[in-house]
Structure formats: structure tokens, C-alpha cells
Scaffold this motif. Structure first.
Motif, PDB file in Angstrom:
ATOM      1  N   ALA A  11       6.211  -4.446   2.193  1.00  0.00           N
ATOM      2  CA  ALA A  11       4.786  -4.496   2.512  1.00  0.00           C
ATOM      3  C   ALA A  11       4.567  -4.960   3.942  1.00  0.00           C
ATOM      4  N   LEU A  50      -1.200  -5.789   5.412  1.00  0.00           N
ATOM      5  CA  LEU A  50      -1.723  -5.807   4.054  1.00  0.00           C
ATOM      6  C   LEU A  50      -2.063  -7.231   3.622  1.00  0.00           C
ATOM      7  N   TRP A  67      -0.417 -10.969  -5.640  1.00  0.00           N
ATOM      8  CA  TRP A  67       0.451 -11.192  -4.477  1.00  0.00           C
ATOM      9  C   TRP A  67       1.262 -12.478  -4.654  1.00  0.00           C
ATOM     10  N   ARG A 121       3.565  -7.016  -2.955  1.00  0.00           N
ATOM     11  CA  ARG A 121       2.777  -5.787  -3.017  1.00  0.00           C
ATOM     12  C   ARG A 121       2.779  -5.215  -4.429  1.00  0.00           C
ATOM     13  N   THR A 176       0.380  -7.164  -6.501  1.00  0.00           N
ATOM     14  CA  THR A 176      -1.003  -6.813  -6.178  1.00  0.00           C
ATOM     15  C   THR A 176      -1.414  -5.530  -6.881  1.00  0.00           C
ATOM     16  N   VAL A 199      -3.896  -0.511  -0.500  1.00  0.00           N
ATOM     17  CA  VAL A 199      -2.728  -0.825  -1.326  1.00  0.00           C
ATOM     18  C   VAL A 199      -2.217   0.407  -2.051  1.00  0.00           C
TER      19      VAL A 199
END
Length: 304
Positions: free
Chosen positions: A11, A15, A116, A131, A134, A249
Motif C-alpha cells: 500500500a 493511501l 487498517w 490495506r 481496510t 482503495v
């Protein structure tokens, strides 16, 4: 096929910074939302009144924003992220208590921040896992929304009657703005509202599929973004934060990387056990909410 090696996703720091920015914006907006709700709240507890005081909520919001900024600065600042999440949760709960109901459009940044942090806890310092966490909780939030619609109202929700009621609760069929003709057309077209209801529940229930590769993730995310655009046009409810998260995302392509070694059996069983525990908790939460709705008297004002 589900991506069992999320550490390959690597990631980007942008982000994490975007997520921190959305959390900070939601915290700042809660300062105003809580103040407005406190002016019209009836029967609020002394603690809620004290927390809603401008100085008190200002300190809470300020600490949360500072924590979010610190979290954005480095991958290993999970403590700052946890503080921001804790304060965001406390303030959204306070707002729901004062307003008589939750502002669900403010929940997505906190849900994604929780995912996260869970990913970082699963493999310390690996933002690829962060990531994955998330995306997992973002998809779970939508799945819960779709499941709740069916649990509360059953299959009749798919008739589209609720969508018609929400549209009519805005401004009836009066031509109040440029989208009023669109609202009127949708509200008076049973086949259209039925199709919107089916697509809404379908894309929400498909939320967990965002973990099953880039193509499925992009398809589901595009459908959910389109759903939020319809909600904004027809119901006037902005879900801008969740739309940004979906775009950042879920629509982000996975970089090509060499394959990783297969996970050990212990890791597979640990992952499966965690999924089962979370699914059980989600089922208990939905069942509790259904019981509360069934036992409570109808609130027709909640359609607004």
C-alpha cells in the motif's frame, strides 16, 4: 480466487494519508453536527450535555485531528491511529445520542481506519496487510448494510417502497430543484425503484467480494459508487467520504510482484478462525438490532 498474500500489495503512503485526512475531516464536521444536535436534543444525559459543550468537544476534536495527523506521518504510528479512532467513535456515539440516530455517512472513515489498524496488528508494520484490513472491513460494512435491510424488512424491501418514501420525504413531487423531475420520475415508476432496490442490496451484499481479486473489486466498487450517486441525487444524502475510499482503495490496481511462499497451515487456520469469530459477532449484532427494531414503536420521522 481470494488473494491470500496481501503483503504483495504494498500500500502506498498516500493511501494512509488519505485515510487520515478523511478521519480528520469527519472529526471536524462532528464539532458542528454535535452542536446542532445539542440545540434540539431532549432528555439528554448530563454526561452528553457536558461532552457537547463547545470547549469540551473542541478539545476532543482537536486531540483527534492531531492524532490523525501524526498517524499520517509514518507507517508504524498505530498508537496515534488508535487514539484518533477512539475519539472518532466517542464523538459519533455522542452525536447519535443527541440526534436520536446515527449519521451513517460518518462511519466509513472509522471503519476503514479500524481495518487498517487490524492489518498492522496482524503483521506489524506491513501496510500491505493494513490495506487488506481496510478493504475487508469496508466490504463488511456494506455487507452488513445489505443484510440489515433484509433482516429488518425482509424481501418486501426489494419492492422499492422504502426508496419511494425517502424520495417523497425530500420535497414531495414539487419542482423544487433541477433534480426534482428525476425524483418524480423514479418515485412514480415502480419498475425503476424495484430495480434500484435490488441493485442496492445486491451490490451491498457483494461487498466482501472486493477481497477476491482486482476485477471483482473494481466491479463491486463501481456499483457501490453508482449507488451513492443515486442516493445523493434522489435522497440528498452525501456519502462523499465512502465514495473517495471506494475509489482510492478498491479501484486501485494491484502492482505486479513476484509470488510469495504459500502460507503455513497455522496461519490459514488462524485466519479462518478470525473470520468465523467476526462473522458470529456480526450475526449477533444484526440479531440484536432486529430485536430492538421489532420491540420499538414505529418512527415515521426516521424516513426523513
Amino acid at each position: 480466487m481470494i488473494d491470500s498474500h496481501p503483503q504483495r500489495w504494498a500500500a502506498p503512503p498516500s493511501l494512509r494519508r488519505l485515510l487520515a485526512a478523511l478521519v480528520g475531516l469527519d472529526l471536524l464536521s462532528l464539532f458542528w453536527f454535535i452542536g446542532t444536535a445539542a440545540q434540539h436534543a431532549r432528555g439528554a444525559s448530563p454526561l452528553a450535555v457536558a461532552l457537547a459543550h463547545p470547549w469540551t468537544r473542541g478539545v476532543l476534536v482537536g486531540c483527534g485531528v492531531l492524532a490523525a495527523l501524526r498517524f499520517a506521518g509514518a507507517a508504524d504510528r498505530w498508537r496515534a491511529g488508535s487514539v484518533a479512532l477512539l475519539l472518532l467513535g466517542a464523538l459519533t456515539t455522542l452525536h447519535a445520542d443527541l440526534a436520536g440516530g446515527p449519521a451513517r455517512n460518518l462511519y466509513f472513515s472509522g471503519v476503514c481506519l479500524l481495518g487498517w489498524l487490524c492489518g498492522l496488528a496482524w503483521r506489524r508494520g506491513d501496510e500491505g496487510f493494513a490495506r487488506t484490513g481496510t478493504i475487508a472491513l469496508l466490504g463488511a460494512a456494506y455487507f452488513s448494510a445489505g443484510l440489515s435491510k433484509l433482516a429488518y424488512s425482509g424481501l418486501p424491501w426489494l419492492s422499492g417502497v422504502q426508496i419511494q418514501a425517502i424520495i417523497l420525504s425530500q420535497d414531495g413531487l414539487a419542482p423544487g430543484d433541477v433534480v426534482a423531475p428525476l425524483r418524480a420520475w423514479v418515485a412514480l415508476s415502480p419498475a425503476v425503484v424495484r430495480g434500484l432496490a435490488v441493485l442496492t442490496v445486491g451490490f451491498e451484499l457483494a461487498g466482501p467480494l472486493m477481497l477476491f481479486g482486482a476485477r471483482l473489486r473494481q466491479a463491486v466498487a463501481f456499483g457501490l459508487i453508482a449507488m451513492h450517486v443515486c442516493i445523493l441525487l434522489l435522497g440528498g444524502i452525501p456519502y462523499l467520504g465512502s465514495m473517495v475510499l471506494l475509489a482510492a482503495v478498491a479501484l486501485q490496481a494491484d502492482p505486479p510482484t513476484p509470488p510469495d511462499p504459500a502460507p503455513t497451515p497455522i496461519a490459514v487456520w488462524r485466519f479462518a478462525g478470525l473470520v468465523l469469530v467476526l462473522a458470529l459477532l456480526a450475526g449477533l449484532a444484526v440479531n440484536h438490532q432486529v430485536a430492538a427494531v421489532v420491540s420499538a414503536p414505529p418512527d415515521y420521522g426516521s424516513l426523513r
